[in-house]
Design an enzyme around this catalytic site. Structure first.
Site, PDB file in Angstrom:
ATOM      1  CE  LYS A 239      10.213 -42.238 -64.972  1.00  0.00           C
ATOM      2  NZ  LYS A 239      10.126 -42.938 -65.981  1.00  0.00           N
ATOM      3  CG  ASP A 335       3.098 -49.025 -68.149  1.00  0.00           C
ATOM      4  OD1 ASP A 335       1.994 -49.675 -67.976  1.00  0.00           O
ATOM      5  OD2 ASP A 335       3.628 -48.242 -67.082  1.00  0.00           O
TER       6      ASP A 335
END
Length: 516
Positions: A239, A335
């Site tokens: 990421k 999330d």
């Protein structure tokens, strides 16, 4: 030996309500709204009575000696079309109004800015057009109103928006105005750029403070190492942080801090990092089967079996349960969604992406007040309206994910006027046929008892009222039972469709668990 002639009898008793009936103006307004838009909900009797049994999507206030008033109305994803009706103006005590994810058109009416108690107005993802009322914009800028109008492509948020009849100006004035606009634009651009640099500098300094302890536990890679290892980012185990995102830096640091203190088999493992100038990235363990949403959206040809779905759901639930109860202080993920549940070569599920996660301090009590963050469709409506975040916000999001796992359907259905998945499943419950709810790709290769139990769990988690939602510890126990029912059937090699059942929808909370 003959069957019974009479096997049941229902006896009704009339009980006078102890409270006053809902204010008549509110009653007339809500009935007109129902008629205008053809709202497909069980709206019968008194909207606010008895107390605690108000209509689905409503919340009411009860003053001493005063008639109940409607203070909250949630019609999100209800298939509303046409203009925003003037009937809403008669709900003079309304504080929260959510009309998002519909097909409303026309301009935003000025009467909404005249509602004296309105604190939250959500008009996201409609087909509204034109400029916003000046008073509405003013209240929003002054912090008196939380206003959401994004994903309305034809809405103009600038105060310079004018109708055609106002578009006569002297050319030289227009030129001066245009020049002023350009100068203001440059000022804003450079101001934001300067501010972003300041934020990045501050965050980089913070990273340097934690880099020693970070480096002692995780391997550091250079940017060239990452390019080589991932074959120029073809493998999704890294990421990388965008150098243009100041907000991303904050989330980067938050994720580093959190992943350094959590360790669980159902949470993604951080194996390394890269901090090289503006190139910053996190290297995770490689998950061979990608993310859950690839399978639910049909991007992968492999169809998950019912047993695999229940195992993945249980894995994700156990990860959340650890964050809520195994970490001191507890952590809220904030999330939870299928794209943040990743699968290894054995289809073991792990929670990922902790950039939005928040840690509760001991002094926080039952919730913390924070800016709303998350993904539309999975966002806890109570958190969205109040800005109060707690573990039950994750429970709501997990319930929506579980519904997707069960049905194979998207969270927002474009084929059915942007209807929310919880509403679609609730509408099918009365049919009493689990086959109409479970993903048709499974071709009835599942145990009905396990499926009904899973639906009950999901809808309980997705309750509009957080107090009606179970804890993740309770969810884990229930999902283990679902999995046990399915595996027991598979071990015996028996395909049992189980009994069908009729379901009674409770008007106080359509998402509460149903009696079997």
């Amino acid at each position: 030996m003959l069957p019974p002639i009479l096997n049941a009898i229902e006896i009704y008793m009339l009980k006078r309500p102890l409270q006053l009936q809902t204010d008549q103006n509110d009653v007339d307004a809500i009935i007109n709204i129902k008629s205008k838009y053809g709202v497909k909900r069980i709206w019968q009797g008194d909207p606010c009575g008895p107390k605690g049994y108000w209509w689905d999507g409503l919340n009411c206030s009860y003053g001493d000696g005063n008639a109940p008033r409607i203070v909250s109305l949630n019609l999100s994803s209800s298939g509303l079309t046409g203009e925003i009706a003037a009937y809403f103006a008669n709900l003079t005590s309304i504080q929260y109004l959510d009309l998002s994810y519909n097909s409303l058109s026309g301009e935003v009416p000025d009467f909404l800015s005249k509602l004296p108690s309105l604190k939250v107005l959500n008009l996201r993802r409609n087909k509204l057009s034109g400029s916003l009322p000046d008073e509405l914009m003013k209240r929003s800028k002054n912090g008196l109103l939380t206003l959401s109008v994004d994903e309305n492509p034809n809405i103009c948020l600038s105060t310079a928006c004018k109708t055609k009849k106002d578009n006569f100006v002297i050319p030289i004035v227009a030129s001066v105005a245009a020049l002023s606009g350009i100068l203001i634009g440059f000022a804003i651009f450079f101001g934001l750029k300067r501010r972003k640099k300041q934020v990045m500098k501050k965050v980089q300094a913070e990273l340097e403070n934690i880099s020693d302890s970070f480096a002692s536990k995780r391997k550091q890679f250079t940017y060239s190492d990452i390019l080589t290892i991932t074959n120029n980012f073809e493998k999704l185990a890294v990421k990388m942080l965008s150098s243009s995102s100041a907000q991303g830096y904050k989330e980067f640091v938050a994720e580093v801090r959190l992943l350094m203190r959590v360790h669980h088999r159902n949470l993604t493992t951080l194996v390394g990092y890269c901090i090289e100038g503006t190139n910053m990235g996190l290297i995770y363990e490689y998950m061979a089967n990608g993310s859950l949403d690839q399978y639910l959206k049909g991007k992968n040809e492999y169809i998950l079996s019912w047993e695999e779905r229940m195992r993945i759901a249980l894995d994700a639930a156990q990860g959340l349960e650890y964050l809520h109860n195994g970490c001191k202080p507890p952590i809220v993920h904030r999330d939870v969604k299928p794209s943040n549940i990743i699968l290894n070569e054995k289809f073991q599920g792990k929670l990922a992406d902790f950039g939005l996660s928040r840690i509760f301090s001991i002094e926080s009590g039952t919730h913390i007040s924070t800016v709303v963050a998350g993904t539309p469709g999975y966002l806890d409506p109570e958190y969205y309206l109040s800005n109060w975040l707690n573990e039950k916000s994750d429970v709501y999001s997990f319930g929506i994910v579980l519904l997707e796992i069960i049905t194979g359907q998207p969270v927002i259905s474009k084929d059915q006027e942007n209807a929310h998945i919880s509403q679609l499943v609730s509408s099918k419950l009365a049919e009493g046929d689990i086959g109409s709810i479970v993903d048709p790709n499974l071709a009835e290769n599942f145990n009905n008892s396990s499926a009904w139990k899973a639906v009950d769990i999901a809808l309980a988690c997705a309750s509009q009222n957080s107090s009606n939602r179970p804890t993740m510890s309770e969810v884990v126990i229930e999902l283990k039972e679902c999995l046990a029912i399915e595996t027991a059937q598979n071990d015996k090699g028996i395909k049992s469709k189980g009994p069908r059942r009729m379901v009674t929808v409770n008007v106080d909370d359509e998402f509460s668990p149903r009696a079997r």
